[in-house]
Design an enzyme around this catalytic site. Structure first.
Site, PDB file in Angstrom:
ATOM      1  N   ASN A 131     -31.847  -5.234-120.829  1.00 29.02           N
ATOM      2  CA  ASN A 131     -31.805  -3.787-120.639  1.00 29.02           C
ATOM      3  C   ASN A 131     -30.405  -3.286-120.990  1.00 29.02           C
ATOM      4  O   ASN A 131     -29.405  -3.776-120.465  1.00 29.02           O
ATOM      5  CB  ASN A 131     -32.134  -3.477-119.176  1.00 29.02           C
ATOM      6  CG  ASN A 131     -32.174  -1.984-118.924  1.00 29.02           C
ATOM      7  OD1 ASN A 131     -31.302  -1.225-119.356  1.00 29.02           O
ATOM      8  ND2 ASN A 131     -33.205  -1.555-118.236  1.00 29.02           N
ATOM      9  N   ALA A 132     -30.354  -2.317-121.870  1.00 29.53           N
ATOM     10  CA  ALA A 132     -29.065  -1.845-122.396  1.00 29.53           C
ATOM     11  C   ALA A 132     -28.158  -1.305-121.288  1.00 29.53           C
ATOM     12  O   ALA A 132     -26.932  -1.487-121.335  1.00 29.53           O
ATOM     13  CB  ALA A 132     -29.309  -0.759-123.436  1.00 29.53           C
ATOM     14  N   CYS A 138     -32.096  11.000-130.821  1.00 26.92           N
ATOM     15  CA  CYS A 138     -33.198  11.566-131.610  1.00 26.92           C
ATOM     16  C   CYS A 138     -34.010  12.553-130.784  1.00 26.92           C
ATOM     17  O   CYS A 138     -35.114  12.920-131.155  1.00 26.92           O
ATOM     18  CB  CYS A 138     -34.083  10.453-132.168  1.00 26.92           C
ATOM     19  SG  CYS A 138     -34.739   9.373-130.905  1.00 26.92           S
TER      20      CYS A 138
HETATM   21  N1  SAH Z   1     -31.366   1.255-134.016  1.00 27.12           N
HETATM   22  C1  SAH Z   1     -32.698   1.005-134.529  1.00 27.12           C
HETATM   23  C2  SAH Z   1     -33.767   1.866-133.875  1.00 27.12           C
HETATM   24  C3  SAH Z   1     -33.768   1.843-132.371  1.00 27.12           C
HETATM   25  S1  SAH Z   1     -35.258   2.378-131.647  1.00 27.12           S
HETATM   26  C4  SAH Z   1     -32.689   1.220-136.033  1.00 27.12           C
HETATM   27  O1  SAH Z   1     -31.795   1.902-136.537  1.00 27.12           O
HETATM   28  O2  SAH Z   1     -33.576   0.722-136.717  1.00 27.12           O
HETATM   29  C5  SAH Z   1     -34.932   2.136-129.979  1.00 27.12           C
HETATM   30  C6  SAH Z   1     -34.966   0.685-129.517  1.00 27.12           C
HETATM   31  O3  SAH Z   1     -34.527   0.691-128.165  1.00 27.12           O
HETATM   32  C7  SAH Z   1     -36.339   0.025-129.516  1.00 27.12           C
HETATM   33  O4  SAH Z   1     -36.270  -1.147-130.286  1.00 27.12           O
HETATM   34  C8  SAH Z   1     -36.610  -0.315-128.050  1.00 27.12           C
HETATM   35  O5  SAH Z   1     -37.208  -1.586-127.874  1.00 27.12           O
HETATM   36  C9  SAH Z   1     -35.219  -0.328-127.467  1.00 27.12           C
HETATM   37  N2  SAH Z   1     -35.098   0.002-126.044  1.00 27.12           N
HETATM   38  C10 SAH Z   1     -35.700   0.988-125.355  1.00 27.12           C
HETATM   39  N3  SAH Z   1     -35.253   1.048-124.091  1.00 27.12           N
HETATM   40  C11 SAH Z   1     -34.330   0.066-123.972  1.00 27.12           C
HETATM   41  C12 SAH Z   1     -33.496  -0.393-122.899  1.00 27.12           C
HETATM   42  N4  SAH Z   1     -33.510   0.198-121.711  1.00 27.12           N
HETATM   43  N5  SAH Z   1     -32.656  -1.405-123.141  1.00 27.12           N
HETATM   44  C13 SAH Z   1     -32.600  -2.014-124.363  1.00 27.12           C
HETATM   45  N6  SAH Z   1     -33.374  -1.621-125.390  1.00 27.12           N
HETATM   46  C14 SAH Z   1     -34.217  -0.609-125.212  1.00 27.12           C
END
Ligand code: SAH
Length: 391
Positions: free
Chosen positions: A274-275, A335
């Site tokens: 989780n980020a 976005c």
């Molecule tokens: N940066 C990518 C697109 C990101 S889309 C590109 O340029 O191609 C958003 C991503 O965030 C998805 O892959 C999803 O799995 C991830 N995500 C969503 N919530 C998250 C969280 N809480 N922690 C980590 N990743 C997460």
């Protein structure tokens, strides 16, 4: 005028909105409307003044979407013309990739139709009943203009459920493989057309991906948070010493690992976490990076989500700012349309203040030009990307 054509009459507020250049009419701005979902209806003001022809869907909150402001038949050659115009614009962009958006719905004057190109293949998304009913015209037009090896319909979005349309993923013509390798500037990646997010990739970030390659300093340490299949990480890894891609999805990281291999890049690592937790732990541990990229999913899908979304954006940007070495660059994206450029600027400012960091604004960017913004459609400007350098 075709006498059998269904008609809709707008309230003054609806008429004024359309005349200001916006294609949407909300149900509450309609006096009366005839016809059924998927019809093309003739739209007038209360006095009978012609406004345009619109795609009608009584099940949708946005019950009319203006397709044309001319009194012209919306027939097979109309769709062909719209697609031809959209392609001419893409040609003028000299896109450095073979995966890009061919047609971007309202911004290319075809409400509810999205067409993406991945090399020889096309992926189509349909978000309006009227386009759905006319796919028999869209498919041959695409064949004529682009001669694709196959066309896939991805009718699996949330927007469709709101429009009362069912969901499906199926081939419309030719054959379409599960995935295809495409090129984005110097990088190659595999797009999963049937099952990937959106139509297989985040094409709207293409120009910002290329930029990440430039901002990832030679020999630096880069953290790409919310990496998905490595859209930013792959470009950064061409110059940086090391890039860590972080995502909560194992499938996304598997795709990122596969893409690193396709490009012969061995300096990437992949962390499933989780980020929010990862950013807090790393900043508490006093780690430092030369570039941090944040590209979260839309935290504010609706206006009511905004207060929570601001807190979430603030949190990740505060942590990311703290993680920057002097001279380090933060590439911060959003976005969410509702999280406007102005609100985002305020949020980044307060994150910088809390981190005690002076941040130079290197660039403010938006979505790639093949996802055009239309001045009179504020919703068409949704993606923001701030590039900030810690002094
Ligand atoms: N940066 C990518 C697109 C990101 S889309 C590109 O340029 O191609 C958003 C991503 O965030 C998805 O892959 C999803 O799995 C991830 N995500 C969503 N919530 C998250 C969280 N809480 N922690 C980590 N990743 C997460």
């Amino acid at each position: 005028m075709n006498p059998a054509e269904p008609k809709a009459v707008l309230k003054d507020r609806g008429a004024a909105r359309v005349r200001s250049g916006h294609p949407w009419v909300y149900r509450s701005d309609v006096v009366s409307a005839e016809g059924e979902a998927g019809d093309v209806v003739r739209v007038t003001d209360r006095r009978g003044g012609f406004i345009g022809l619109a795609f009608y869907n009584p099940k949708s909150e946005i019950s009319l979407r203006i397709a044309t402001r001319e009194d012209e038949p919306v027939d097979e050659s109309w769709f062909h013309g719209r697609l031809r115009d959209a392609l001419a614009y893409r040609k003028s962009l000299q896109i450095e990739a073979d995966a890009y958006r061919v047609l971007h719905a309202e911004a290319d004057r075809v409400p509810g139709l999205v067409v993406d190109r991945y090399g020889e293949y096309l992926v189509v998304q349909v978000g309006s009943a009227a386009v759905e009913r006319r796919l028999g015209w869209v498919v041959p037009a695409l064949g004529d203009l682009l001669a694709p090896a196959g066309i896939l319909l991805r009718a699996d979005s949330l927007a469709r459920k709101r429009e009362g349309l069912d969901t499906a993923v199926r081939v419309l013509s030719g054959e379409v493989p599960e995935n295809v390798i495409v090129r984005e500037g110097p990088v190659r990646y595999r797009a999963h057309l049937w099952k990937g997010q959106k139509t297989g990739s985040f094409l709207d970030q293409r120009e910002n991906h290329l930029l990440a390659g430039r901002y990832a300093g030679e020999g630096g340490r880069v953290l790409d948070v919310f990496s998905y299949a490595g859209g930013f990480a792959l470009h950064a890894a061409r110059r940086a010493a090391s890039v860590e891609a972080v995502d909560s999805s194992g499938a996304a990281l598997d795709a990122a690992r596969d893409n690193a291999g396709l490009n012969g890049l061995a300096n990437l690592s992949f962390t499933r976490k989780n980020a929010f937790d990862l950013l807090r732990e790393r900043s508490d541990a006093g780690e430092r990076y030369d570039a941090v990229i944040l590209d979260p999913p839309a935290f504010a899908k609706a206006k009511r989500d905004l207060p929570g979304a601001i807190r979430a954006y603030k949190e990740i940007n505060l942590r990311a700012t703290k993680l920057l070495a002097p001279g380090g660059v933060l590439v911060s994206c959003s976005c969410s349309y509702h999280f406007s450029r102005e609100i985002m600027e305020g949020t980044l400012r307060s994150a910088a203040a809390d981190a005690g960091a002076a941040m130079r604004v290197r660039e403010w960017r938006g979505q790639a030009a093949d996802h055009p913004e239309v001045l009179t459609i504020p919703e068409s400007r949704y993606l923001k990307c701030a590039v900030l350098e810690r002094l």
